[in-house]
Write an enzyme that holds these catalytic residues in place. Sequence first.
Site, PDB file in Angstrom:
ATOM      1  N   HIS A 150      -5.922  -9.363  -5.025  1.00 38.36           N
ATOM      2  CA  HIS A 150      -7.076  -8.556  -4.638  1.00 38.36           C
ATOM      3  C   HIS A 150      -8.345  -9.341  -4.958  1.00 38.36           C
ATOM      4  O   HIS A 150      -8.443  -9.981  -6.010  1.00 38.36           O
ATOM      5  CB  HIS A 150      -7.096  -7.236  -5.409  1.00 38.36           C
ATOM      6  CG  HIS A 150      -6.068  -6.258  -4.945  1.00 38.36           C
ATOM      7  ND1 HIS A 150      -6.358  -4.925  -4.723  1.00 38.36           N
ATOM      8  CD2 HIS A 150      -4.759  -6.407  -4.656  1.00 38.36           C
ATOM      9  CE1 HIS A 150      -5.258  -4.302  -4.324  1.00 38.36           C
ATOM     10  NE2 HIS A 150      -4.281  -5.187  -4.282  1.00 38.36           N
ATOM     11  N   ASP A 155     -11.258  -8.347   0.381  1.00 36.58           N
ATOM     12  CA  ASP A 155     -10.848  -6.985   0.725  1.00 36.58           C
ATOM     13  C   ASP A 155     -11.913  -6.282   1.564  1.00 36.58           C
ATOM     14  O   ASP A 155     -11.590  -5.473   2.443  1.00 36.58           O
ATOM     15  CB  ASP A 155     -10.567  -6.181  -0.547  1.00 36.58           C
ATOM     16  CG  ASP A 155      -9.268  -6.600  -1.225  1.00 36.58           C
ATOM     17  OD1 ASP A 155      -8.619  -7.537  -0.722  1.00 36.58           O
ATOM     18  OD2 ASP A 155      -8.911  -6.008  -2.252  1.00 36.58           O
TER      19      ASP A 155
END
Length: 240
Positions: A150, A155
């Site tokens: 992540h 993202d």
Amino acid sequence: MREIIFDTETTGLDNRADRIIEIGGIELFNHFPTGNTLHIYINPGDQKVHPDALAVHGITDEFLKDKEPFAAVADEILAFFGDGKWIAHNATFDMGFINAEFARIGLPPILPDKVIDTLSMARRKHPMGPNSLDALCRRYGIDNSHRTKHGALLDSELLAEVYIEMIGGRQAAFGLSISGQPGQAARGEMAMEDDMAFAAALERPRPLGSRLSRSEAQAHEALVAKLGEKGIWAKYASSN
């Protein structure tokens, strides 16, 4: 219409104690990325990165040691978001941390009417799920193979593509409006010119003659006569 797709990474899950350590944002104008981005790593002070969080984003305490604290970057964050909408996937989580950070330095919270949660949108649009960011990328054919960890900016970039697809795809932004950025005005004008050219191409040089035979016309006139002067057909016949 200005929107900011954003994401945060944190030291853990509890916004009362844990802190934001990364924020990334992508600016959209009328649903088109403008190329303007925000990406900041943030020093969480004495709060250490939880091992479970480290496994998700890979951001270490050592890496964050020379970064500025949230108080030092808050103005930059607010300036980037400006009057735009705050759009995040599971926005309740991100906004909980954002508003907790603002509260610590005496700034007012971001109100709910400024926030759009793409997870809630996805659950309404795809009630059978799954609706994680990775699942939505697969659903809409968005390449997320480079997402091994992540990251707030990565993202945000993926979520921007997902969001555009969820609101109808890129063609949703190709309206005939000529307001906004110069590039969008040009697209609107070209679309109008194309429509006008198409309409002109369909226009006949002279109207077609009636395809009714004389006997058919007489039969119609006889039927209309039976309807009386107040009949609707008589009304339209007299107006022609």
